[in-house]
Design a protein around this motif. Structure first.
Motif, PDB file in Angstrom:
ATOM      1  N   ASP A 129       6.473  59.658  -9.263  1.00 38.51           N
ATOM      2  CA  ASP A 129       7.182  58.502  -8.728  1.00 38.51           C
ATOM      3  C   ASP A 129       7.828  58.844  -7.400  1.00 38.51           C
ATOM      4  O   ASP A 129       9.031  58.918  -7.250  1.00 38.51           O
ATOM      5  CB  ASP A 129       8.235  58.025  -9.724  1.00 38.51           C
ATOM      6  N   GLY A 151       3.991  56.219  -7.442  1.00 38.17           N
ATOM      7  CA  GLY A 151       4.387  55.724  -8.747  1.00 38.17           C
ATOM      8  C   GLY A 151       3.345  55.868  -9.827  1.00 38.17           C
ATOM      9  O   GLY A 151       3.533  55.319 -10.921  1.00 38.17           O
ATOM     10  N   VAL A 201       3.951  54.820 -13.791  1.00 37.43           N
ATOM     11  CA  VAL A 201       3.145  53.757 -14.393  1.00 37.43           C
ATOM     12  C   VAL A 201       2.409  54.267 -15.630  1.00 37.43           C
ATOM     13  O   VAL A 201       2.397  53.612 -16.683  1.00 37.43           O
ATOM     14  CB  VAL A 201       2.151  53.183 -13.368  1.00 37.43           C
ATOM     15  N   TYR A 236      -0.006  49.202 -12.252  1.00 41.67           N
ATOM     16  CA  TYR A 236       0.016  49.875 -10.946  1.00 41.67           C
ATOM     17  C   TYR A 236       0.072  48.874  -9.803  1.00 41.67           C
ATOM     18  O   TYR A 236       0.840  49.044  -8.842  1.00 41.67           O
ATOM     19  CB  TYR A 236      -1.218  50.763 -10.805  1.00 41.67           C
ATOM     20  N   TYR A 266       3.446  47.350  -9.618  1.00 43.31           N
ATOM     21  CA  TYR A 266       4.351  48.348  -9.045  1.00 43.31           C
ATOM     22  C   TYR A 266       4.226  48.383  -7.523  1.00 43.31           C
ATOM     23  O   TYR A 266       5.229  48.378  -6.800  1.00 43.31           O
ATOM     24  CB  TYR A 266       4.033  49.730  -9.624  1.00 43.31           C
ATOM     25  N   GLN A 267       2.995  48.407  -7.033  1.00 40.27           N
ATOM     26  CA  GLN A 267       2.775  48.509  -5.594  1.00 40.27           C
ATOM     27  C   GLN A 267       3.264  47.276  -4.840  1.00 40.27           C
ATOM     28  O   GLN A 267       3.813  47.381  -3.746  1.00 40.27           O
ATOM     29  CB  GLN A 267       1.287  48.746  -5.317  1.00 40.27           C
ATOM     30  N   LEU A 302       7.009  47.543  -4.851  1.00 45.84           N
ATOM     31  CA  LEU A 302       7.407  48.653  -3.986  1.00 45.84           C
ATOM     32  C   LEU A 302       7.338  48.253  -2.522  1.00 45.84           C
ATOM     33  O   LEU A 302       8.248  48.539  -1.736  1.00 45.84           O
ATOM     34  CB  LEU A 302       6.500  49.855  -4.244  1.00 45.84           C
ATOM     35  N   HIS A 326      11.450  51.218  -4.568  1.00 46.89           N
ATOM     36  CA  HIS A 326      11.112  51.919  -5.810  1.00 46.89           C
ATOM     37  C   HIS A 326      11.886  51.405  -7.013  1.00 46.89           C
ATOM     38  O   HIS A 326      11.325  51.263  -8.102  1.00 46.89           O
ATOM     39  CB  HIS A 326      11.384  53.419  -5.643  1.00 46.89           C
ATOM     40  N   ALA A 363      10.505  48.192  -8.180  1.00 49.71           N
ATOM     41  CA  ALA A 363       9.134  48.419  -8.663  1.00 49.71           C
ATOM     42  C   ALA A 363       9.158  48.998 -10.074  1.00 49.71           C
ATOM     43  O   ALA A 363       8.406  48.553 -10.955  1.00 49.71           O
ATOM     44  CB  ALA A 363       8.398  49.355  -7.711  1.00 49.71           C
ATOM     45  N   ARG A 364      10.017  49.984 -10.299  1.00 51.64           N
ATOM     46  CA  ARG A 364      10.126  50.551 -11.643  1.00 51.64           C
ATOM     47  C   ARG A 364      10.632  49.505 -12.630  1.00 51.64           C
ATOM     48  O   ARG A 364      10.142  49.403 -13.759  1.00 51.64           O
ATOM     49  CB  ARG A 364      11.060  51.768 -11.626  1.00 51.64           C
ATOM     50  N   VAL A 395       7.835  46.980 -13.639  1.00 55.70           N
ATOM     51  CA  VAL A 395       6.862  47.543 -14.576  1.00 55.70           C
ATOM     52  C   VAL A 395       7.462  47.641 -15.979  1.00 55.70           C
ATOM     53  O   VAL A 395       6.806  47.304 -16.977  1.00 55.70           O
ATOM     54  CB  VAL A 395       6.387  48.921 -14.078  1.00 55.70           C
ATOM     55  N   GLY A 401      12.773  42.677 -12.302  1.00 53.79           N
ATOM     56  CA  GLY A 401      12.979  44.014 -11.755  1.00 53.79           C
ATOM     57  C   GLY A 401      14.177  44.086 -10.830  1.00 53.79           C
ATOM     58  O   GLY A 401      14.809  45.147 -10.700  1.00 53.79           O
TER      59      GLY A 401
END
Length: 396
Positions: free
Chosen positions: A6, A12, A16, A126, A129-130, A133, A138, A141-142, A145, A362
């Motif tokens: 990450d 990440g 993920v 993924y 997340y992208q 992000l 970050h 994004a975390r 997910v 998120g």
């Protein structure tokens, strides 16, 4: 919580994969246990759940149709699978079954269906997340997910349903255009998404938005690929709207939003009555409790719909307008094509592919205590609904 992958260099991937593995292990193990503990309802079809507690238990409800479609195709007696089910997912199930699974049988394909969903899910996570992000960093994004992986209906991402595949293709399409700035790849993925579910055509909104704002005008011709999967399927059927009219067999028909609001409220009140029924307390068995909770399904549908709309509207301050509109379009069909018995049928499941909702959730990760509380309640609710699904009570 920190993962080696990450980082900006790792993009990440480690995070993920860790979330994917942890969440799927939770639902696979708990689903198997719950299938043994919770008595099955009268709707159980033994042929797709043998042996009890195996991967076959993830092929319930619509999964049964997708398995049958992968086995014999459309309109093949005696099954006659409805053309309302789109072709790409069952084609993949059949292809992987033939390539790796040996002799093709109903039992084998009812295992391959969930395996295909599990295979595509990390790609979906993924891409989400992208996207998060790229726009929000970050932490968000975390959070996005985690919110997706432990959402109350996330067990459908294990099942022989199209959610994992569609989410991977649709989020991948938006990732391609927003992060990679590759409109051609985005439109190819969108075309595949529209061969998975008809709502894939709604990807035209975020893709056209990025094209208009950030790309050369001549690239707009690529947008013609967005509905290509749907157009190809309509051509295969030789009856362009057969995939839509076939849903009338289940009582689904076009309804106005205002009529749906009234019916949704009335049915939700009736569903709430199931939770207040004195019979819930006079017979405190697991089966009776499960029956009453399942009977409150219309209340659940309305709650999920209100939640989805509220989250998207609240997040419209942070989301680009194209993603807000895209999210709303994905849950809108529930208000336009319901049944008399369940006006918002499918909403809890439709929300899973509306990934802008999870980006907004998120954003809650900036408040760690609030976000942890949400994850705990969400996970507990998911196990309750999972128990209804694996015992043949819950359909969305």
């Amino acid at each position: 919580m920190t993962f080696e992958g990450d980082s900006k260099k790792g993009h990440g991937v480690g995070f993920v994969l860790a979330v994917w593995a942890a969440s799927r292990l939770l639902y696979l193990v708990c689903g198997s246990i719950l299938a043994r503990v919770v008595p099955t309802s009268n709707f159980q079809r033994i042929t797709l759940d043998v042996p009890s507690g195996s991967m076959n238990l993830w092929s319930h409800w619509d999964g049964e149709h997708y398995v049958t479609l992968a086995l014999g195709g459309y309109l093949t007696p005696p099954d006659n699978v409805s053309p309302a089910f789109f072709p790409l997912y069952p084609l993949l199930v059949r292809s992987f079954g033939e390539l790796f699974g040996g002799p093709i049988s109903r039992e084998a394909l009812s295992v391959w269906g969930p395996l295909i969903s599990l295979l595509f899910l990390p790609f979906a996570l993924y891409f989400v997340y992208q996207i998060a992000l790229d726009g929000w960093g970050h932490r968000v994004a975390r959070g996005a997910v985690l919110a997706l992986a432990f959402f109350p209906t996330t067990f459908f991402l294990n099942a022989a349903y199209t959610e994992s595949l569609f989410l991977a293709l649709s989020a991948g399409s938006v990732w391609a255009v927003r992060v990679r700035k590759d409109l051609l790849l985005a439109c190819v993925l969108a075309g595949l998404a529209s061969a998975t579910r008809n709502v894939g055509v709604f990807l035209i909104v975020p893709l056209a938005y990025e094209w208009i704002n950030n790309m050369d005008r001549w690239r707009g011709a690529y947008l013609l690929l967005v509905p290509s999967g749907l157009v190809a399927y309509m051509g295969y059927l030789w009856a362009p709207l057969l995939f839509y009219t076939a849903q009338e067999d289940w009582g689904r028909k076009a309804t106005g939003p205002l009529a749906t609001v009234g019916r949704a409220w009335t049915s939700a009140v009736e569903g709430a009555g199931r939770l207040l029924d004195p019979g819930l307390w006079t017979d405190p068995t697991i089966g009776n409790l499960a029956n009453h909770v399942a009977g409150a399904g219309n209340l659940t549908n309305l709650a999920f719909f209100v939640f989805a709309v509220a989250v998207l509207l609240a997040g419209s301050r942070d989301l680009p307008p194209s993603l807000t509109l895209y999210g709303l379009l994905l849950i809108a069909p529930a208000t336009l094509f319901g049944t008399a018995q369940s006006p918002l049928m499918g909403t809890p499941r439709y929300m899973l592919v509306a990934f802008p909702i999870f980006i907004v959730l998120g954003l809650l990760s900036t408040n760690s205590w609030l976000f942890r509380g949400w994850l705990l309640l969400s996970t507990l609710a998911s196990l309750l609904l999972c128990a209804l699904f694996v015992s043949w009570r819950f359909v969305a």
